[in-house]
Design an enzyme around this catalytic site. Structure first.
Site, PDB file in Angstrom:
ATOM      1  N   ASP A 123      11.061 -13.843  -7.018  1.00 44.24           N
ATOM      2  CA  ASP A 123      10.954 -14.208  -8.404  1.00 44.24           C
ATOM      3  C   ASP A 123      11.936 -13.889  -9.167  1.00 44.24           C
ATOM      4  O   ASP A 123      11.946 -14.312 -10.506  1.00 44.24           O
ATOM      5  CB  ASP A 123       9.757 -13.407  -9.065  1.00 44.24           C
ATOM      6  CG  ASP A 123       8.461 -13.563  -8.545  1.00 44.24           C
ATOM      7  OD1 ASP A 123       8.451 -14.724  -7.611  1.00 44.24           O
ATOM      8  OD2 ASP A 123       7.291 -12.830  -8.990  1.00 44.24           O
ATOM      9  N   ARG A 165       5.182 -14.213 -10.875  1.00 43.46           N
ATOM     10  CA  ARG A 165       3.927 -13.486 -11.376  1.00 43.46           C
ATOM     11  C   ARG A 165       4.331 -12.941 -12.769  1.00 43.46           C
ATOM     12  O   ARG A 165       3.329 -13.197 -13.550  1.00 43.46           O
ATOM     13  CB  ARG A 165       3.991 -12.242 -10.618  1.00 43.46           C
ATOM     14  CG  ARG A 165       3.446 -12.250  -9.175  1.00 43.46           C
ATOM     15  CD  ARG A 165       3.311 -11.135  -8.428  1.00 43.46           C
ATOM     16  NE  ARG A 165       2.343 -10.027  -9.147  1.00 43.46           N
ATOM     17  CZ  ARG A 165       0.915 -10.141  -8.844  1.00 43.46           C
ATOM     18  NH1 ARG A 165       0.224 -10.926  -8.181  1.00 43.46           N
ATOM     19  NH2 ARG A 165       0.366  -9.313  -9.883  1.00 43.46           N
ATOM     20  N   GLY A 181      11.190  -5.101  -3.238  1.00 42.60           N
ATOM     21  CA  GLY A 181      10.916  -5.377  -4.628  1.00 42.60           C
ATOM     22  C   GLY A 181      10.694  -4.315  -5.661  1.00 42.60           C
ATOM     23  O   GLY A 181      10.963  -3.332  -5.058  1.00 42.60           O
ATOM     24  N   ASP A 182      10.313  -4.791  -6.752  1.00 44.85           N
ATOM     25  CA  ASP A 182      10.087  -3.639  -7.929  1.00 44.85           C
ATOM     26  C   ASP A 182       9.288  -2.651  -7.356  1.00 44.85           C
ATOM     27  O   ASP A 182       9.666  -1.436  -7.595  1.00 44.85           O
ATOM     28  CB  ASP A 182       9.035  -4.529  -8.993  1.00 44.85           C
ATOM     29  CG  ASP A 182       8.920  -3.661 -10.118  1.00 44.85           C
ATOM     30  OD1 ASP A 182       9.862  -3.349 -10.686  1.00 44.85           O
ATOM     31  OD2 ASP A 182       7.671  -3.507 -10.369  1.00 44.85           O
ATOM     32  N   GLY A 183       8.299  -2.765  -6.500  1.00 44.66           N
ATOM     33  CA  GLY A 183       7.354  -1.722  -6.085  1.00 44.66           C
ATOM     34  C   GLY A 183       7.938  -0.936  -5.219  1.00 44.66           C
ATOM     35  O   GLY A 183       8.045   0.170  -5.069  1.00 44.66           O
ATOM     36  N   ILE A 224       7.958 -21.749   1.084  1.00 40.72           N
ATOM     37  CA  ILE A 224       9.104 -21.239   0.343  1.00 40.72           C
ATOM     38  C   ILE A 224       9.535 -19.911   0.745  1.00 40.72           C
ATOM     39  O   ILE A 224      10.670 -19.474   1.158  1.00 40.72           O
ATOM     40  CB  ILE A 224       9.189 -21.094  -1.010  1.00 40.72           C
ATOM     41  CG1 ILE A 224       8.897 -22.757  -1.598  1.00 40.72           C
ATOM     42  CG2 ILE A 224      10.188 -20.531  -1.749  1.00 40.72           C
ATOM     43  CD1 ILE A 224       8.625 -22.794  -2.976  1.00 40.72           C
ATOM     44  N   ARG A 225       8.460 -18.974   1.019  1.00 42.52           N
ATOM     45  CA  ARG A 225       8.869 -17.629   1.116  1.00 42.52           C
ATOM     46  C   ARG A 225       9.453 -17.142   2.623  1.00 42.52           C
ATOM     47  O   ARG A 225      10.085 -16.335   2.849  1.00 42.52           O
ATOM     48  CB  ARG A 225       7.475 -16.625   1.152  1.00 42.52           C
ATOM     49  CG  ARG A 225       7.051 -16.152  -0.322  1.00 42.52           C
ATOM     50  CD  ARG A 225       5.735 -15.692  -0.170  1.00 42.52           C
ATOM     51  NE  ARG A 225       5.072 -16.020  -1.130  1.00 42.52           N
ATOM     52  CZ  ARG A 225       4.886 -15.234  -2.608  1.00 42.52           C
ATOM     53  NH1 ARG A 225       5.522 -14.368  -2.649  1.00 42.52           N
ATOM     54  NH2 ARG A 225       4.036 -15.694  -3.420  1.00 42.52           N
ATOM     55  N   GLY A 238       0.805  -0.996  -0.102  1.00 43.64           N
ATOM     56  CA  GLY A 238      -0.098   0.054   0.000  1.00 43.64           C
ATOM     57  C   GLY A 238       0.833   1.264   0.016  1.00 43.64           C
ATOM     58  O   GLY A 238       1.910   1.223   0.686  1.00 43.64           O
TER      59      GLY A 238
HETATM   60  P1  ATP Z   1       7.089  -7.837  -3.816  1.00 40.08           P
HETATM   61  O1  ATP Z   1       8.593  -8.444  -4.691  1.00 40.08           O
HETATM   62  O2  ATP Z   1       6.941  -8.838  -2.770  1.00 40.08           O
HETATM   63  O3  ATP Z   1       6.009  -7.464  -4.729  1.00 40.08           O
HETATM   64  P2  ATP Z   1       7.397  -5.281  -3.589  1.00 40.08           P
HETATM   65  O4  ATP Z   1       8.421  -4.254  -3.297  1.00 40.08           O
HETATM   66  O5  ATP Z   1       7.056  -5.273  -5.304  1.00 40.08           O
HETATM   67  O6  ATP Z   1       7.723  -6.566  -3.312  1.00 40.08           O
HETATM   68  P3  ATP Z   1       4.588  -4.179  -3.289  1.00 40.08           P
HETATM   69  O7  ATP Z   1       3.767  -4.357  -2.546  1.00 40.08           O
HETATM   70  O8  ATP Z   1       4.483  -3.903  -4.743  1.00 40.08           O
HETATM   71  O9  ATP Z   1       5.955  -5.024  -2.966  1.00 40.08           O
HETATM   72  O10 ATP Z   1       5.247  -2.511  -2.826  1.00 40.08           O
HETATM   73  C1  ATP Z   1       5.784  -2.413  -1.828  1.00 40.08           C
HETATM   74  C2  ATP Z   1       5.671  -0.908  -1.352  1.00 40.08           C
HETATM   75  O11 ATP Z   1       5.910  -0.039  -2.497  1.00 40.08           O
HETATM   76  C3  ATP Z   1       4.131  -0.595  -1.104  1.00 40.08           C
HETATM   77  O12 ATP Z   1       4.225   0.175   0.072  1.00 40.08           O
HETATM   78  C4  ATP Z   1       3.800   0.214  -2.218  1.00 40.08           C
HETATM   79  O13 ATP Z   1       2.453   0.855  -2.203  1.00 40.08           O
HETATM   80  C5  ATP Z   1       4.702   0.814  -2.664  1.00 40.08           C
HETATM   81  N1  ATP Z   1       4.949   0.976  -4.132  1.00 40.08           N
HETATM   82  C6  ATP Z   1       4.660   0.156  -5.011  1.00 40.08           C
HETATM   83  N2  ATP Z   1       4.620   0.520  -6.492  1.00 40.08           N
HETATM   84  C7  ATP Z   1       5.090   2.054  -6.149  1.00 40.08           C
HETATM   85  C8  ATP Z   1       4.968   3.014  -7.129  1.00 40.08           C
HETATM   86  N3  ATP Z   1       5.086   2.669  -8.492  1.00 40.08           N
HETATM   87  N4  ATP Z   1       5.491   4.240  -6.574  1.00 40.08           N
HETATM   88  C9  ATP Z   1       5.376   4.625  -5.157  1.00 40.08           C
HETATM   89  N5  ATP Z   1       5.383   3.668  -4.354  1.00 40.08           N
HETATM   90  C10 ATP Z   1       4.971   1.992  -4.760  1.00 40.08           C
HETATM   91 MG    MG Z   2       6.348  -6.326  -6.488  1.00 36.56          MG
END
Ligand code: ATP
Ligand code: MG
Length: 452
Positions: free
Chosen positions: A205, A250, A174-176, A358-359, A150
């Site tokens: 992944d 994914r 991760g990416d996000g 696994i995680r 979030g």
């Molecule tokens: P995973 O590999 O488990 O998906 P992730 O880092 O990609 O890890 P996300 O839940 O997608 O996990 O994102 C982690 C945090 O980064 C969250 O708090 C999310 O709101 C934020 N986030 C994701 N995408 C963006 C973006 N484009 N801009 C700003 N914040 C983001």
């Molecule tokens: Mg992600």
């Protein structure tokens, strides 16, 4: 402020907070010169700009003899976001230990439950991390800090960093998360505040661009093979037994592919990059029927993002905006059941989803070593005043990568590679995954150049 001239092709320049004028407190090591560059041969896949493989210069990771921060006066913070992955605690531990023992950093704070931890309304207490309370955490999976998904406003996050007088923010995710880290870095830059933002890429992944192999991946593959072995045992225990294992992946099928190579019992591996058909000349179902008639059992490994083209998309997203995937395992069990049933072929399907097991396991020895390096290099980079970057191993070398390079695209299996051909040779599934083109790019897992 970029530190040096832009190399041809990818922009690998790393921003710095300012000139490094403080003598490093480290006394015993080989220092890395800030002028040094590491040439790394990148594949056309890595470059993703239509150009052929070429050498790109990267800034090496490691301790500098002069640093930006007066480390004994700086406060650091660590935040972990996104899903769990083996090794997160190892990275936290390595950062805290390196900061405390080698740089004598004043304090390292643990931000609880991802980006939420910065926002006062959630009421999450900050954790003080020191050598005592992190010393055993590598024995456990997960993250001692907790995580969340979030979005949170970068302005609010930087306000929180300023309120707590934090000079360095380590972001593990991760990416996000790295996109969020980039926005935090941009907000810091906009304000002209001197806060270093350093990322450690986490993705089970293994799909982060330019990161040859992400931490936790080795452990994940090892654990995945246990599930596949069980599925095989179940499959051979019944006439026309079918073992079905759903693994993480994914958008990229690296875990499924690598686990398949590690365990030769897999007959079909289904990945997001290679959209499979159920029926027809290259259909999975007729191929499976032939296989069962011949061998009386089969093992199918499917990445969670495979076969989405065959599923109705709900359009729903999780808190972070990630699309909720259709359930490919449910599709396969019902389609296989219906198809074989119509043909009067009695069978049993044993479905295993080991994802959460696994995680959440602790990292294996390889990943522990790797995580230790990543944590230490992250601290070296931060103390030197680097920012807007991640530490990563690219084809065997630890380097600094700007956020832009790791967030621009997802790394995917190259279906024309010798690596993927080896996967297909291992399963023998050419009937459903005919290779369209020849090629010999770098193996995306090990980074070795694989030649025919
Ligand atoms: P995973 O590999 O488990 O998906 P992730 O880092 O990609 O890890 P996300 O839940 O997608 O996990 O994102 C982690 C945090 O980064 C969250 O708090 C999310 O709101 C934020 N986030 C994701 N995408 C963006 C973006 N484009 N801009 C700003 N914040 C983001
Ligand atoms: Mg992600």
């Amino acid at each position: 402020m970029p530190s040096r001239a832009k190399p041809k092709g990818l922009d690998t320049r790393i921003p710095v907070l300012g000139p490094a004028k403080v003598e490093s407190p480290l006394t015993y090591c080989h220092f890395v010169s800030d002028e040094q560059r590491v040439p790394i041969r990148l594949s056309p896949e890595d470059l993703d700009d239509g150009s052929q493989e070429s050498d790109v210069l990267f800034e090496p990771a490691g301790p500098r003899d002069t640093i930006y921060f007066d480390s004994s006066k700086v406060k650091a913070a660590i935040v972990t976001c996104g899903g769990l992955c083996p090794g997160i605690n190892d990275v936290i531990r390595a950062i805290v230990m390196e900061a405390r023992h080698n740089y004598n950093v004043a304090a390292t704070l643990g931000i609880r439950y991802g980006l939420q931890g910065f926002i006062p309304e959630y009421g999450h207490q900050i954790m003080e991390l020191d050598h005592r309370n992190v010393s055993n955490i590598h024995e456990f999976g997960g993250t001692i800090l907790g995580s969340s998904r979030g979005p949170q406003k970068p302005e609010d996050i930087v306000d929180a960093l300023e309120r707590s007088n934090i000079g360095v923010l380590f972001v593990i995710g991760g990416d996000g998360t790295l996109k969020a880290a980039r926005k935090i870095y941009e907000e810091v830059t906009r304000r002209g505040t001197r806060i270093s933002v350093i990322g450690v890429p986490k993705t089970i992944d293994n799909d982060i661009s330019l990161v040859t192999q992400s931490f936790g991946f080795d452990t994940a593959v090892e654990k995945a093979t246990e599930a596949i072995r069980c599925a095989h045992t179940e499959a051979i225990g019944a006439k026309n037994g079918i073992g079905l294992v759903k693994l993480m992946g994914r958008e990229s099928g690296f875990i499924a592919a690598q686990a398949t190579l590690a365990l030769k019992e897999v007959n079909y591996v289904l990945v997001p990059e290679d959209p499979f058909e159920l029926h027809g000349e290259h259909g999975l179902l007729p191929a499976l029927e032939r296989r069962l008639a011949d061998r009386r059992h089969a093992v199918i490994v499917v990445a969670e993002g495979a076969g989405q083209h065959l599923l109705r998309q709900s359009g729903q997203t999780d808190a972070s905006g990630n699309l909720v995937l259709g359930d490919v395992a449910k599709l396969l069990t019902s389609e296989i059941g219906a198809y074989l049933g119509e043909r009067g072929m009695p069978h049993t399907i044993k479905y295993i989803d080991p994802s959460y097991i696994i995680r959440s396991v602790p990292a294996n020895a390889n990943d522990r070593v790797y995580c230790g390096f990543l944590g230490q290099f992250a601290v070296h980079a931060a103390m030197a005043g680097k920012t807007g970057m991640v530490v990563s191993k690219v084809y065997g070398r630890f380097v600094h990568l700007p956020f832009d390079l790791v967030t621009r695209r997802r790394k995917k299996l190259d279906l024309t590679s010798d690596y993927w051909r080896a996967v297909l040779e291992s399963t023998g599934q050419f009937a459903i995954s005919p290779m369209s083109k020849k090629g010999s790019p770098a193996c995306p897992i090990t980074g070795e150049m694989v030649r025919t």
